[in-house]
Design a protein around this motif. Structure first.
Motif, PDB file in Angstrom:
ATOM      1  N   PRO A 150       0.509  -1.299  -0.013  1.00  0.00           N
ATOM      2  CA  PRO A 150      -0.122   0.479   0.078  1.00  0.00           C
ATOM      3  C   PRO A 150       1.057   1.162   0.243  1.00  0.00           C
ATOM      4  CG  PRO A 150      -0.570  -1.419   2.028  1.00  0.00           C
ATOM      5  CD  PRO A 150       0.676  -1.803   0.887  1.00  0.00           C
ATOM      6  N   ASN A 151       0.512   2.500  -1.182  1.00  0.00           N
ATOM      7  CA  ASN A 151       1.142   3.049  -0.959  1.00  0.00           C
ATOM      8  C   ASN A 151       2.000   4.062   0.158  1.00  0.00           C
ATOM      9  OD1 ASN A 151       2.904   3.715  -4.115  1.00  0.00           O
ATOM     10  ND2 ASN A 151       0.007   4.141  -4.382  1.00  0.00           N
ATOM     11  N   PHE A 152       0.654   4.366   0.870  1.00  0.00           N
ATOM     12  CA  PHE A 152       0.522   5.141   2.312  1.00  0.00           C
ATOM     13  C   PHE A 152       0.912   4.398   3.335  1.00  0.00           C
ATOM     14  CE2 PHE A 152      -2.763   2.330   2.853  1.00  0.00           C
ATOM     15  CZ  PHE A 152      -3.370   2.267   4.274  1.00  0.00           C
ATOM     16  N   PHE A 153       1.651   3.108   3.553  1.00  0.00           N
ATOM     17  CA  PHE A 153       2.265   2.461   4.033  1.00  0.00           C
ATOM     18  C   PHE A 153       3.003   2.394   4.102  1.00  0.00           C
ATOM     19  CE2 PHE A 153       4.324  -2.335   5.668  1.00  0.00           C
ATOM     20  CZ  PHE A 153       4.128  -1.855   7.240  1.00  0.00           C
ATOM     21  N   PHE A 154       3.850   2.022   2.732  1.00  0.00           N
ATOM     22  CA  PHE A 154       4.896   2.034   2.372  1.00  0.00           C
ATOM     23  C   PHE A 154       6.071   3.792   2.659  1.00  0.00           C
ATOM     24  CE2 PHE A 154       7.917   1.731  -1.992  1.00  0.00           C
ATOM     25  CZ  PHE A 154       8.732   1.109  -0.771  1.00  0.00           C
ATOM     26  N   GLY A 155       4.778   4.778   2.741  1.00  0.00           N
ATOM     27  CA  GLY A 155       5.794   5.934   2.351  1.00  0.00           C
ATOM     28  C   GLY A 155       5.410   6.379   4.272  1.00  0.00           C
ATOM     29  N   THR A 259      -5.717   9.860  -8.813  1.00  0.00           N
ATOM     30  CA  THR A 259      -7.095  10.302  -8.232  1.00  0.00           C
ATOM     31  C   THR A 259      -7.180   9.837  -6.689  1.00  0.00           C
ATOM     32  OG1 THR A 259      -8.233   8.563  -9.499  1.00  0.00           O
ATOM     33  CG2 THR A 259      -8.245  10.866 -10.238  1.00  0.00           C
ATOM     34  N   GLY A 260      -6.410   8.267  -6.802  1.00  0.00           N
ATOM     35  CA  GLY A 260      -6.579   7.564  -5.671  1.00  0.00           C
ATOM     36  C   GLY A 260      -5.334   7.201  -4.454  1.00  0.00           C
ATOM     37  N   SER A 261      -3.802   7.525  -4.870  1.00  0.00           N
ATOM     38  CA  SER A 261      -2.749   7.243  -4.433  1.00  0.00           C
ATOM     39  C   SER A 261      -2.421   8.540  -4.228  1.00  0.00           C
ATOM     40  CB  SER A 261      -1.575   6.093  -4.976  1.00  0.00           C
ATOM     41  OG  SER A 261      -2.249   4.799  -5.537  1.00  0.00           O
ATOM     42  N   SER A 262      -2.310   9.542  -4.728  1.00  0.00           N
ATOM     43  CA  SER A 262      -1.620  11.187  -5.072  1.00  0.00           C
ATOM     44  C   SER A 262      -2.421  11.277  -3.556  1.00  0.00           C
ATOM     45  CB  SER A 262      -1.655  11.596  -6.236  1.00  0.00           C
ATOM     46  OG  SER A 262      -2.854  12.288  -5.899  1.00  0.00           O
ATOM     47  N   LEU A 263      -3.108  10.993  -3.598  1.00  0.00           N
ATOM     48  CA  LEU A 263      -4.115  11.951  -2.128  1.00  0.00           C
ATOM     49  C   LEU A 263      -3.698  11.517  -0.713  1.00  0.00           C
ATOM     50  CD1 LEU A 263      -7.339  12.834  -1.691  1.00  0.00           C
ATOM     51  CD2 LEU A 263      -7.055  11.411  -0.221  1.00  0.00           C
ATOM     52  N   LEU A 264      -3.306  10.236  -0.602  1.00  0.00           N
ATOM     53  CA  LEU A 264      -2.737   9.326   0.564  1.00  0.00           C
ATOM     54  C   LEU A 264      -0.972   9.658   0.493  1.00  0.00           C
ATOM     55  CD1 LEU A 264      -4.369   6.926   1.980  1.00  0.00           C
ATOM     56  CD2 LEU A 264      -5.095   7.192  -0.742  1.00  0.00           C
ATOM     57  N   VAL A 265      -0.270   9.919  -0.399  1.00  0.00           N
ATOM     58  CA  VAL A 265       1.063  10.511  -0.244  1.00  0.00           C
ATOM     59  C   VAL A 265       0.566  11.804  -0.287  1.00  0.00           C
ATOM     60  CG1 VAL A 265       2.884  10.659  -1.870  1.00  0.00           C
ATOM     61  CG2 VAL A 265       1.809   8.514  -2.194  1.00  0.00           C
ATOM     62  N   GLU A 266       0.195  13.070  -0.443  1.00  0.00           N
ATOM     63  CA  GLU A 266       0.232  13.876   0.092  1.00  0.00           C
ATOM     64  C   GLU A 266      -0.766  13.965   1.696  1.00  0.00           C
ATOM     65  OE1 GLU A 266      -2.054  16.578  -2.064  1.00  0.00           O
ATOM     66  OE2 GLU A 266      -1.275  15.890  -4.292  1.00  0.00           O
ATOM     67  N   VAL A 267      -0.877  13.336   1.924  1.00  0.00           N
ATOM     68  CA  VAL A 267      -1.887  13.190   3.030  1.00  0.00           C
ATOM     69  C   VAL A 267      -0.344  13.241   4.327  1.00  0.00           C
ATOM     70  CG1 VAL A 267      -2.755  12.474   5.485  1.00  0.00           C
ATOM     71  CG2 VAL A 267      -4.224  13.321   2.887  1.00  0.00           C
ATOM     72  N   VAL A 268       0.534  11.739   3.850  1.00  0.00           N
ATOM     73  CA  VAL A 268       1.309  11.461   4.308  1.00  0.00           C
ATOM     74  C   VAL A 268       2.625  12.015   4.742  1.00  0.00           C
ATOM     75  CG1 VAL A 268       3.133   9.355   4.655  1.00  0.00           C
ATOM     76  CG2 VAL A 268       0.776   9.161   3.837  1.00  0.00           C
ATOM     77  N   PHE A 269       2.669  12.867   3.195  1.00  0.00           N
ATOM     78  CA  PHE A 269       3.863  13.969   3.518  1.00  0.00           C
ATOM     79  C   PHE A 269       3.233  15.001   3.633  1.00  0.00           C
ATOM     80  CE2 PHE A 269       4.898  10.257   0.930  1.00  0.00           C
ATOM     81  CZ  PHE A 269       6.548   9.443   1.603  1.00  0.00           C
TER      82      PHE A 269
END
Lengths: 324, 407
Positions: A150-155, A259-269
């Protein structure tokens, strides 16, 4: 008839799709109770006033007391003339908020797209050329790893390692840094790395399987017999037919990640981009901004799919347009 | 004189057709019995177990704990989702597992193919493990509860500086709290046992997978066959809608709907399945269109098979391989979506899912990384297993399909 007619119809279809999406979002918003009205009602009830009166007052203030078709027309005209309303939490027009967010989103999504589009097919074709070698297995392993983690987990994990433990990157994104500076590159490396590993896997797999089909094709055998080097065979002859089926799926696939993962990545970082804007708007119950960013994302998806189809028609002359 | 001898064209084929449809397969019997049993338990739950409606106060308290089987001393509250889950399990058993037993020759053939693929076998083992523990576990193990006295307990064989947990359950050595068997995977910041959350999270992931599959296959095959058989304008409209659905960003749509209507796991599963059937619909439609031209379908039709029968016993089994592959790659994306929303704090925060746990541990990463790492690894391996399995099924069930279908 032919290609031009197909393109005209395809563009018209995209326009219809945006209209359908706009209508659906309006229907969803209208069917649900308005959070602002509800807030006013709760407030009135707590203050000991008449809730029904407060509801009417708020509805009048938000112009919700007009007939449905008038509101719908108003809304549609507003959407297409970019009058997307005022964002209460950001204290600026929704369009202005989106443009300022886009500035940060572009900074990481452009390098990410370029890297994915470049590395994915090249590694895929490379592992097809070295099928079942350890390099191929390593590439397949990386592909599945990137696809499954999962991208957010990896992040989070990378942020823990490089931000908290090693202190190589800032834990929170610095907005004041100029776009073309070393600091900006450093702080965007990890988000881009996370997104690239997430998106590259599927593209590598598809291009590997496509290229493997051409490994024994007649034109490859002929080239080999003529004495063309392996590098040239793959770089010139195999990668091109591989790209054709890939180009049909790549845009849609990248858009889904965008539309999906970039939102998560933006929130994480902590990058204040479009996804973060949408997320903050949802949390802060800022209806106009939620609607604005939702429409923006869907428009990007529609236009992206349109471009993909158009590029495909130009790239592949074999397509027949007669029955489309 | 030969008046009572029926000639060929006087036979009432409609009657024979009806008769042949009345024959009941064992698969159907299983589904009927299972549904009847569930209906009985549901009726019992509805009429005899105290509901959430409190007559004294005259209010509905909503999601309240109402143990269904209190009579036999089992405090398990069966929810709306459990019913759907049980129903999809019955269907899965009757139409996926039982046919494998009924056709041993094909089963052996697929099995031989699968066995050679070691990652796929490992994945199958992992998913079976998750499935069995996930279905049985929550019925036996108690739900995780908040207990501030046992917060930040480390997992077994790990240690944490004794300043973080108030009360170390395991042994304390050299200022470090060591993990104990009581909390094999440690506890969270509010003292919930991670092992229990993981087990409950398995069930949630399996529920997402099975219920979504039920919806996707049902809607997808109905739309696909209707489009193929109706043709013309109906086909055009349905397929255009499939186009829109394919390009529509589901994540954003769900965010919007969640903003308007609020979050719940039920809403999540229903919504995601309502907007993900396009792949199945396409496969079924193209299969139906291709197969109706084949000789054997024409033969079946000539011998009086109804359209329903053609679809049910020829088109659907022929599309099954594509659908199964499509679903194996769809389920992990659902599970991932749930985890993502939970992580954002926009999901159903009352359920003990892996995503909620990942989000919970985020602020404690520096000193208690296991809270995030353990559910993250479970999530990762589950998604990986589904992908490996999907890849292997693609090869085994559909040798001519190329990797494009992976998308």
């Amino acid at each position: 008839m032919g290609m031009e007619w197909y393109i005209v119809r395809r563009v018209a279809w995209a326009a219809i799709v945006t209209f359908i999406i706009v209508t659906i979002t309006w229907g969803l918003m209208t069917a649900a109770p308005n959070p602002q009205v509800q807030q006013a009602v709760t407030q009135a009830a707590m203050d000991g006033e008449n809730p029904a009166e407060a509801e009417e007052r708020m509805e009048a203030q938000l112009q919700l007391d007009r007939p449905l078709h008038v509101r719908f027309m108003d809304y549609v005209v507003g959407v297409y003339t970019l009058e997307w309303g005022w964002s209460n939490t950001r204290n600026q027009p929704v369009t202005a908020a989106l443009v300022s967010a886009l500035y940060y989103t572009v900074q990481y999504s452009v390098p990410w797209t370029i890297l994915t589009v470049l590395i994915g097919p090249i590694v895929g074709v490379y592992s097809a050329a070295n099928q079942y070698s350890w390099r191929d297995h390593a590439a397949t392993g990386v592909a599945f790893f990137g696809y499954a983690i999962p991208n957010f987990f990896f992040g989070i994990i990378l942020l823990l390692i490089f931000g908290v433990q090693l202190e190589w990157i800032p834990i929170v994104y610095q907005t004041g840094v100029p776009v073309f500076s070393v600091q900006n590159v450093i702080q965007l490396t990890i988000p881009i790395f996370v997104l690239v590993t997430g998106s590259i896997g599927a593209i590598m797999r598809v291009s590997r399987n496509e290229a493997a089909e051409y490994a024994n094709a007649d034109f490859v055998k002929t080239a080999k017999a003529k004495g063309v080097s392996t590098y040239r065979i793959y770089a010139r002859h195999v990668i091109r037919p591989t790209m054709v089926p890939l180009s049909t799926t790549m845009v849609g696939y990248l858009l889904a990640i965008f539309t999906g993962s970039s939102l998560l990545v933006e929130v994480v970082f902590g990058i204040p981009g479009l996804g973060r804007t949408l997320y903050d708007a949802v949390v802060a119950q800022d209806t106009n901004l939620v609607l604005g960013s939702t429409l923006f994302f869907t428009f990007v998806a529609t236009i992206g799919n349109l471009l993909q189809d158009l590029v495909y028609t130009v790239l592949d002359p074999r397509i027949s347009f007669e029955d489309r | 004189m030969a008046t009572d001898r029926q000639s060929f064209d006087e036979i009432d084929w409609g009657q024979i057709d009806e008769e042949s449809e009345r024959e009941i397969s064992p698969n159907f019997i299983i589904v009927a019995i299972g549904t009847a049993l569930m209906g009985a338990v549901w009726a019992f739950d509805y009429f005899f177990v105290t509901g959430t409606w409190d007559a004294a106060i005259g209010m509905d308290f909503g999601n309240q704990y109402t143990p269904t089987f209190e009579v036999i001393g089992w405090g398990y509250d069966v929810t709306q989702l459990d019913w759907l889950f049980a129903f999809s399990l019955v269907l899965f058993g009757a139409y996926m597992i039982l046919p494998l037993y009924q056709n041993p020759r094909m089963t052996k053939y697929y099995w031989r193919d699968m066995k050679r693929n070691r990652p796929a076998m490992a994945s199958l083992g992992w998913l079976l493990f998750i499935f069995v523990i996930g279905v049985i576990g929550p019925a036996i193990i108690q739900a995780p509860t908040v207990d501030l006295m046992t917060k930040y307990q480390p997992p077994m064989f790990l240690e944490i500086n004794n300043v973080y947990p108030i009360n170390c359950v395991g042994e304390v050595a050299g200022g470090d709290c060591h993990g104990s068997l009581e909390h094999p995977l440690g506890t969270t910041g509010d003292g919930k046992d991670i092992f229990r959350i993981i087990v409950y999270g398995m069930q949630i992931s399996m529920k997402i997978g099975f219920i979504a599959t039920l919806f996707v296959v049902t809607i997808g095959s109905i739309v696909g066959t209707v489009a193929a058989y109706a043709g013309g304008l109906v086909d055009e409209v349905l397929m255009r809608w499939v186009d829109i659905q394919q390009s529509f960003p589901t994540f954003i749509l769900y965010l919007l709907i969640l903003y308007i209507y609020g979050a719940s796991l039920f809403l999540f599963i229903v919504l995601f399945s309502l907007f993900s059937w396009e792949g199945t619909a396409r496969y079924v439609r193209s299969n139906a269109l291709a197969k109706t031209e084949e000789e054997y379908i024409k033969a079946v039709q000539l011998s009086g098979a109804s359209t329903y029968r053609v679809i049910r016993s020829h088109i659907m089994p022929n599309s099954a391989s594509s659908i199964v592959t499509d679903i194996t790659l769809l389920i992990p994306s659902f599970i991932l979506f749930e985890a993502q929303f939970a992580f954002l704090g926009l999901g159903d925060s009352t359920i003990p899912s892996w995503g909620v746990l990942i989000a919970q541990g985020r602020s404690d990463l520096a000193f208690a990384p296991w809270i995030t790492l353990i559910p993250g690894l479970f999530l990762f391996f589950t998604i990986l297993a589904f992908n490996f399995l999907g890849d292997a099924l693609l090869d085994a069930l559909n040798p001519e399909a190329d990797a494009e279908a992976e998308q």
